[in-house]
Design an enzyme around this catalytic site. Structure first.
Site, mmCIF file in Angstrom:
data_model
loop_
_atom_site.group_PDB
_atom_site.id
_atom_site.type_symbol
_atom_site.label_atom_id
_atom_site.label_comp_id
_atom_site.label_asym_id
_atom_site.label_seq_id
_atom_site.Cartn_x
_atom_site.Cartn_y
_atom_site.Cartn_z
ATOM 1 N N GLU A 102 0.824 -1.213 0.000
ATOM 2 C CA GLU A 102 0.000 0.000 0.000
ATOM 3 C C GLU A 102 0.856 1.260 0.000
ATOM 4 O OE1 GLU A 102 -3.055 0.322 -0.606
ATOM 5 O OE2 GLU A 102 -3.608 -1.783 -0.543
ATOM 6 N N TYR A 156 -6.466 6.098 4.927
ATOM 7 C CA TYR A 156 -6.559 5.108 3.846
ATOM 8 C C TYR A 156 -5.736 3.864 4.186
ATOM 9 C CZ TYR A 156 -5.550 2.465 -0.255
ATOM 10 O OH TYR A 156 -5.393 1.396 -1.103
ATOM 11 N N ASP A 163 -9.243 5.900 -1.254
ATOM 12 C CA ASP A 163 -8.182 6.697 -1.892
ATOM 13 C C ASP A 163 -8.788 7.426 -3.099
ATOM 14 O OD1 ASP A 163 -8.575 4.719 -3.726
ATOM 15 O OD2 ASP A 163 -6.469 4.088 -3.855
#
Ligand code: SF4
Length: 367
Positions: free
Chosen positions: A49, A132, A150
């Site tokens: 991520e 996020y 996002d």
């Protein structure tokens, strides 16, 4: 009197369960086979991520693979020196991501027995971890019902629910997190959040979305209203500020001078050719003299312009010009924590920004 914050609420209404099941059916057959999808290890999810922020999937894959060869566990990363971590990140950009990840992993090892905590409040306190990333790690790894919103997901939700609010506004993001939370079906947060991200990446793309192939077309209000092309609404960010930067290529007895940037700020902790920002109105060569004298106590004689590199950051554009130079007779090369004199064959041990790598690629024998 205290100002009241504007709050927004979006509702998924009674379509939530049908949207979720159509999306999950699509994801079950159409998802890409990506390396980070083969594991539920929170460390692997976390690294993927962070790498994927502002960076394309194809670029990330080789970095991701090499990363786990070098740092297979949280412990291995925590124990690695920052220099090695930056070297592994070299070329991915936004280097504060790597430094923050490194510090946060050290905290997980020191405070949580080397396990990413299954608790949003604790994960949110880790360095560099925003809402996020909290949602992505905890939903994907631990299947916790937390939204992961996002830019891709905001674009998709704007269209699906015909939301014309500016997605650059924090209030819109928060409201979208509330909306995404309403959509998560019980017990399926991991697949659902990944499916939303995947649909945003593959089908509901910024330009030319593939509405005719979209599993959510019959639920999509922007499609029904012919409003797809004007959503999402996003205020234009400021144009990047131009900055002139001088770099000096100084060899002494076969060794090249390199300097380390301060560890916080732009490209923090990376190595580069010595120099700095050209003062406004000053000639390039004169700026090289001044920056070497004031920054490193060195007198140099500038020889020639070697090359120029333009490099765009999110908020800056560098016009980087490199000049060859040599030390004046009264100057002696001194090494320190942040200055090294390196044989060209050893440069590969140091992490450089892409802009400086381009200059190094122009040195004799390196292109
Ligand atoms: Fe996006 Fe088109 Fe699907 Fe609507 S129908 S969610 S605009 S791809």
């Amino acid at each position: 009197m205290a100002k009241r914050r504007a709050t927004r609420n979006y509702s998924a209404g009674d379509r939530a369960s049908r949207i979720a099941s159509d999306l999950l059916n699509w994801y079950a057959t159409c998802q890409r086979d990506l390396p980070w999808r083969r594991s539920r290890d929170p460390y692997r999810i976390w690294v993927s991520e962070v790498m994927l922020q502002q960076t394309r999937v194809e670029t990330v894959i080789p970095y991701y693979t090499r990363w786990f060869e070098r740092f297979p566990t949280l412990q291995a990363l925590a124990e690695a020196p920052e220099e090695q971590v930056l070297k592994a990140w070299e070329g991915l950009g936004y280097y504060s991501r790597a430094r923050n990840l490194h510090q946060a992993v050290r905290e997980v090892v020191a405070s949580y027995n080397g396990e990413v905590p299954d608790d949003p409040a604790l994960v949110a306190r880790l360095k560099g971890v925003g809402p996020y990333t909290v949602g992505a790690i905890l939903s994907i790894a631990y299947n916790r019902s937390i939204p992961a919103v996002d830019g891709n997901v905001m674009r998709l939700l704007s269209r699906l629910f015909l939301i014309g609010d500016d997605i650059a506004q924090p209030a819109t993001r928060q409201a979208m997190e509330g909306l995404a939370a309403q959509l998560i079906p019980t017990g399926q947060a991991s697949s659902f959040n990944q499916a939303l991200m995947e649909l945003g990446a593959l089908v509901c793309t910024p330009t030319s979305p593939k509405c005719l192939l979209c599993p959510l077309r019959e639920h999509c209000r922007a499609f029904a209203d012919g409003a797809v092309e004007r959503l999402p609404v996003k205020a234009k960010s400021k144009a990047p500020r131009p900055v002139d930067v001088v770099a000096a290529v100084i060899f002494h007895e076969g060794r090249l001078m390199i300097a380390r940037r301060p560890s916080d700020g732009l490209l923090g902790g990376l190595w580069e050719l010595p120099g700095g920002e050209r003062p406004e109105g000053m000639g390039w060569e004169q700026a090289a003299h001044l920056l070497l004298r004031e920054g490193y106590g060195l007198e140099v004689e500038v020889e020639a312009h070697l090359t120029s590199v333009k490099h765009v950051f999110s908020h800056l554009v560098w016009d980087l010009r490199a000049f060859t130079a040599h030390l004046a007779p009264e100057s002696t090369p001194v090494e320190s924590e942040s200055v090294r004199w390196v044989r060209p064959e050893d440069l590969g041990r140091f992490a450089f920004s892409v802009a400086h790598q381009k200059i190094l690629g122009q040195l004799p024998g390196r292109n």
